[in-house]
Design an enzyme around this catalytic site. Structure first.
Site, PDB file in Angstrom:
ATOM      1  N   GLU A  27       0.829  -1.207   0.000  1.00  0.00           N
ATOM      2  CA  GLU A  27       0.000   0.000   0.000  1.00  0.00           C
ATOM      3  C   GLU A  27       0.866   1.261   0.000  1.00  0.00           C
ATOM      4  O   GLU A  27       2.085   1.200   0.217  1.00  0.00           O
ATOM      5  CB  GLU A  27      -0.921  -0.005   1.220  1.00  0.00           C
ATOM      6  CG  GLU A  27      -0.151  -0.046   2.541  1.00  0.00           C
ATOM      7  CD  GLU A  27      -0.875   0.685   3.644  1.00  0.00           C
ATOM      8  OE1 GLU A  27      -1.220   1.871   3.439  1.00  0.00           O
ATOM      9  OE2 GLU A  27      -1.075   0.086   4.699  1.00  0.00           O
ATOM     10  N   LYS A  88      -5.942  10.388   1.002  1.00  0.00           N
ATOM     11  CA  LYS A  88      -5.858   9.057   1.617  1.00  0.00           C
ATOM     12  C   LYS A  88      -7.101   8.308   1.160  1.00  0.00           C
ATOM     13  O   LYS A  88      -8.205   8.598   1.614  1.00  0.00           O
ATOM     14  CB  LYS A  88      -5.822   9.230   3.143  1.00  0.00           C
ATOM     15  CG  LYS A  88      -5.837   7.950   3.941  1.00  0.00           C
ATOM     16  CD  LYS A  88      -5.827   8.258   5.448  1.00  0.00           C
ATOM     17  CE  LYS A  88      -6.187   7.054   6.264  1.00  0.00           C
ATOM     18  NZ  LYS A  88      -6.414   7.368   7.682  1.00  0.00           N
ATOM     19  N   VAL A 108      -5.422   0.219   3.255  1.00  0.00           N
ATOM     20  CA  VAL A 108      -5.589  -1.233   3.143  1.00  0.00           C
ATOM     21  C   VAL A 108      -6.810  -1.544   2.277  1.00  0.00           C
ATOM     22  O   VAL A 108      -6.734  -2.355   1.349  1.00  0.00           O
ATOM     23  CB  VAL A 108      -5.712  -1.867   4.552  1.00  0.00           C
ATOM     24  CG1 VAL A 108      -6.187  -3.314   4.446  1.00  0.00           C
ATOM     25  CG2 VAL A 108      -4.380  -1.796   5.288  1.00  0.00           C
ATOM     26  N   ASP A 140     -16.356   5.628  14.673  1.00  0.00           N
ATOM     27  CA  ASP A 140     -15.188   5.570  13.797  1.00  0.00           C
ATOM     28  C   ASP A 140     -14.667   4.139  13.696  1.00  0.00           C
ATOM     29  O   ASP A 140     -13.971   3.654  14.583  1.00  0.00           O
ATOM     30  CB  ASP A 140     -14.093   6.525  14.317  1.00  0.00           C
ATOM     31  CG  ASP A 140     -12.940   6.674  13.331  1.00  0.00           C
ATOM     32  OD1 ASP A 140     -12.870   5.899  12.368  1.00  0.00           O
ATOM     33  OD2 ASP A 140     -12.107   7.578  13.538  1.00  0.00           O
ATOM     34  N   SER A 142     -12.763   1.663  10.798  1.00  0.00           N
ATOM     35  CA  SER A 142     -12.091   1.705   9.503  1.00  0.00           C
ATOM     36  C   SER A 142     -12.825   0.860   8.465  1.00  0.00           C
ATOM     37  O   SER A 142     -13.314  -0.244   8.756  1.00  0.00           O
ATOM     38  CB  SER A 142     -10.670   1.178   9.653  1.00  0.00           C
ATOM     39  OG  SER A 142     -10.042   1.128   8.396  1.00  0.00           O
ATOM     40  N   ALA A 143     -12.842   1.387   7.244  1.00  0.00           N
ATOM     41  CA  ALA A 143     -13.432   0.640   6.119  1.00  0.00           C
ATOM     42  C   ALA A 143     -12.597  -0.599   5.782  1.00  0.00           C
ATOM     43  O   ALA A 143     -13.040  -1.459   5.033  1.00  0.00           O
ATOM     44  CB  ALA A 143     -13.541   1.547   4.900  1.00  0.00           C
ATOM     45  N   ASP A 144     -11.382  -0.691   6.362  1.00  0.00           N
ATOM     46  CA  ASP A 144     -10.548  -1.875   6.115  1.00  0.00           C
ATOM     47  C   ASP A 144     -11.266  -3.166   6.534  1.00  0.00           C
ATOM     48  O   ASP A 144     -11.096  -4.207   5.892  1.00  0.00           O
ATOM     49  CB  ASP A 144      -9.233  -1.796   6.920  1.00  0.00           C
ATOM     50  CG  ASP A 144      -8.300  -0.687   6.444  1.00  0.00           C
ATOM     51  OD1 ASP A 144      -8.565  -0.081   5.393  1.00  0.00           O
ATOM     52  OD2 ASP A 144      -7.285  -0.447   7.139  1.00  0.00           O
ATOM     53  N   LYS A 161      -3.595  -1.987  14.527  1.00  0.00           N
ATOM     54  CA  LYS A 161      -2.700  -1.063  15.236  1.00  0.00           C
ATOM     55  C   LYS A 161      -3.126  -0.911  16.687  1.00  0.00           C
ATOM     56  O   LYS A 161      -4.318  -0.815  16.981  1.00  0.00           O
ATOM     57  CB  LYS A 161      -2.721   0.306  14.546  1.00  0.00           C
ATOM     58  CG  LYS A 161      -2.075   0.296  13.187  1.00  0.00           C
ATOM     59  CD  LYS A 161      -1.870   1.717  12.727  1.00  0.00           C
ATOM     60  CE  LYS A 161      -1.932   1.853  11.240  1.00  0.00           C
ATOM     61  NZ  LYS A 161      -3.127   1.401  10.583  1.00  0.00           N
TER      62      LYS A 161
HETATM   63  N1  PSU Z   1       0.172   0.280   8.477  1.00  0.00           N
HETATM   64  C1  PSU Z   1       1.134   1.078   9.026  1.00  0.00           C
HETATM   65  N2  PSU Z   1       0.936   2.425   8.968  1.00  0.00           N
HETATM   66  C2  PSU Z   1      -0.180   2.989   8.380  1.00  0.00           C
HETATM   67  C3  PSU Z   1      -1.172   2.129   7.804  1.00  0.00           C
HETATM   68  C4  PSU Z   1      -0.941   0.776   7.882  1.00  0.00           C
HETATM   69  O1  PSU Z   1       2.133   0.578   9.569  1.00  0.00           O
HETATM   70  O2  PSU Z   1      -0.297   4.223   8.348  1.00  0.00           O
HETATM   71  C5  PSU Z   1      -2.405   2.758   7.160  1.00  0.00           C
HETATM   72  C6  PSU Z   1      -3.152   1.787   6.229  1.00  0.00           C
HETATM   73  O3  PSU Z   1      -3.277   2.390   4.962  1.00  0.00           O
HETATM   74  C7  PSU Z   1      -4.519   1.611   6.865  1.00  0.00           C
HETATM   75  C8  PSU Z   1      -4.707   2.940   7.519  1.00  0.00           C
HETATM   76  O4  PSU Z   1      -5.527   1.294   5.921  1.00  0.00           O
HETATM   77  O5  PSU Z   1      -3.417   3.151   8.122  1.00  0.00           O
HETATM   78  C9  PSU Z   1      -5.837   2.956   8.535  1.00  0.00           C
HETATM   79  O6  PSU Z   1      -6.438   4.215   8.512  1.00  0.00           O
HETATM   80  P1  PSU Z   1      -7.885   4.436   9.197  1.00  0.00           P
HETATM   81  O7  PSU Z   1      -7.677   4.060  10.640  1.00  0.00           O
HETATM   82  O8  PSU Z   1      -8.166   5.917   8.980  1.00  0.00           O
HETATM   83  O9  PSU Z   1      -8.838   3.542   8.485  1.00  0.00           O
END
Ligand code: PSU
Length: 304
Positions: A27, A88, A108, A140, A142-144, A161
């Site tokens: 990604e 993003k 992702v 909140d 994530s769409a992941d 994370k």
């Molecule tokens: N993995 C990492 N650092 C990141 C990400 C993944 O080590 O920054 C990114 C990925 O693109 C993931 C995004 O989809 O963080 C999640 O963002 P959000 O929580 O806004 O969905």
């Protein structure tokens, strides 16, 4: 005239496709929003090389000037890594960005969509997005997570994370029918730390088994992918107890400053980098490289 999807393969990815050899998608949001320059571009190059050294071809995915790139040249990687106005992209806004000629890094979710369009089944990243702390009021999520339930790509990450509500994240994945496979251990890893208190729903110790499970889902006609939770190598991890107060401080600052939606994760990663004096970034780099190596093995098993 029928409109065509503006999709461009990097030469090495095209060759791998023609020869039917293993490809691993990567990604680009981790480059633009996850790590500071120049470590972001150095890591991106290193991770690509790790995949080549492990016998597969890397395909870093991004939208540049309205074209969906499957594999980036060195110059394109550098441009992206230094740009500060990159969108993003996730499922909701990816098509609009391409249609309007924009430039955006893929999360992702968006990388899974692009990988699937390009016929790539395995993708390595750092950590997936998930259910944010306080989601019961902010909503909140994530769409992941949703993407993992509908797009057939196996995603190798070091877990969700640790800035997230891990219990709720894995509950949602279970509800969505996403297989969560811990690699080589019984508990789920927690991104910067190799273990958590959460039992892994599935455990596999061999890349071949992960590839076999991926193929079986396709044979059964099950939509969606797999989440492989690969623990950070123990010599690179930061103990969860060291990080907990730092994560709490960063979360409090985000709340006080009204940081919301897509900005939350980049803000938290940035603050944790500062508060750990760079240690979180060193760990992040180690875990992404480790994930890339495992993804290369899985990709090779899938084409064997
Ligand atoms: N993995 C990492 N650092 C990141 C990400 C993944 O080590 O920054 C990114 C990925 O693109 C993931 C995004 O989809 O963080 C999640 O963002 P959000 O929580 O806004 O969905």
């Amino acid at each position: 005239m029928t409109q065509q999807l503006p999709l461009k393969y990097a030469p090495e990815v095209q060759t791998a496709k023609d020869n039917g050899t293993a490809i691993v998608a990567l990604e680009s949001t981790i480059i633009t929003h996850g790590m500071p320059y120049p470590q972001n571009v150095e890591t991106a190059r290193q991770v690509e090389q790790d995949i080549r050294d492990a016998g597969a071809t890397p395909a870093t995915i991004a939208v540049m000037d309205g074209t969906l790139h499957i594999g980036l040249t060195d110059a394109e990687l550098d441009t992206l890594a230094q740009a500060d106005d990159v969108a993003k992209l996730s499922r909701a806004d990816m098509a609009a960005c391409i249609a309007l000629g924009g430039t955006g890094a893929t999360t992702v979710a968006a990388t899974m969509i692009a990988a699937h369009l390009a016929g790539i089944s395995v993708f390595a990243t750092g950590g997936i997005g998930g259910v944010h702390k306080g989601a019961e009021t902010s909503f909140d999520i994530s769409a992941d997570l949703q993407e993992l339930s509908q797009t057939p790509v196996t995603v190798v990450a070091a877990g969700a994370k640790a800035i997230l509500d891990l219990d709720k994240t894995y509950e949602v994945l279970e509800t969505l029918g996403v297989p969560v496979i811990a690699y080589g251990q019984d508990t789920l890893p927690a991104f910067w730390s190799s273990a958590s208190s959460l039992a892994a729903p599935l455990r596999m110790d061999r890349a071949e088994d992960i590839a076999a499970a991926h193929k079986m889902r396709a044979l059964m006609g099950l939509p969606g992918g797999q989440m492989v939770a690969n623990p950070i190598p123990s010599d690179a991890e930061i103990p969860a107890s060291t990080l907990a107060p730092i994560i709490d401080k960063a979360l409090k600052e985000a709340e006080d400053q009204g940081i919301a939606a897509k900005s939350v994760t980049p803000f938290l990663l940035g603050r944790i980098f500062e508060l750990t004096e760079g240690a979180s970034l060193t760990a992040n780099i180690a875990l992404v490289r480790n994930n890339a190596r495992l993804a290369a093995k899985i990709a090779q098993s899938l084409v064997a």
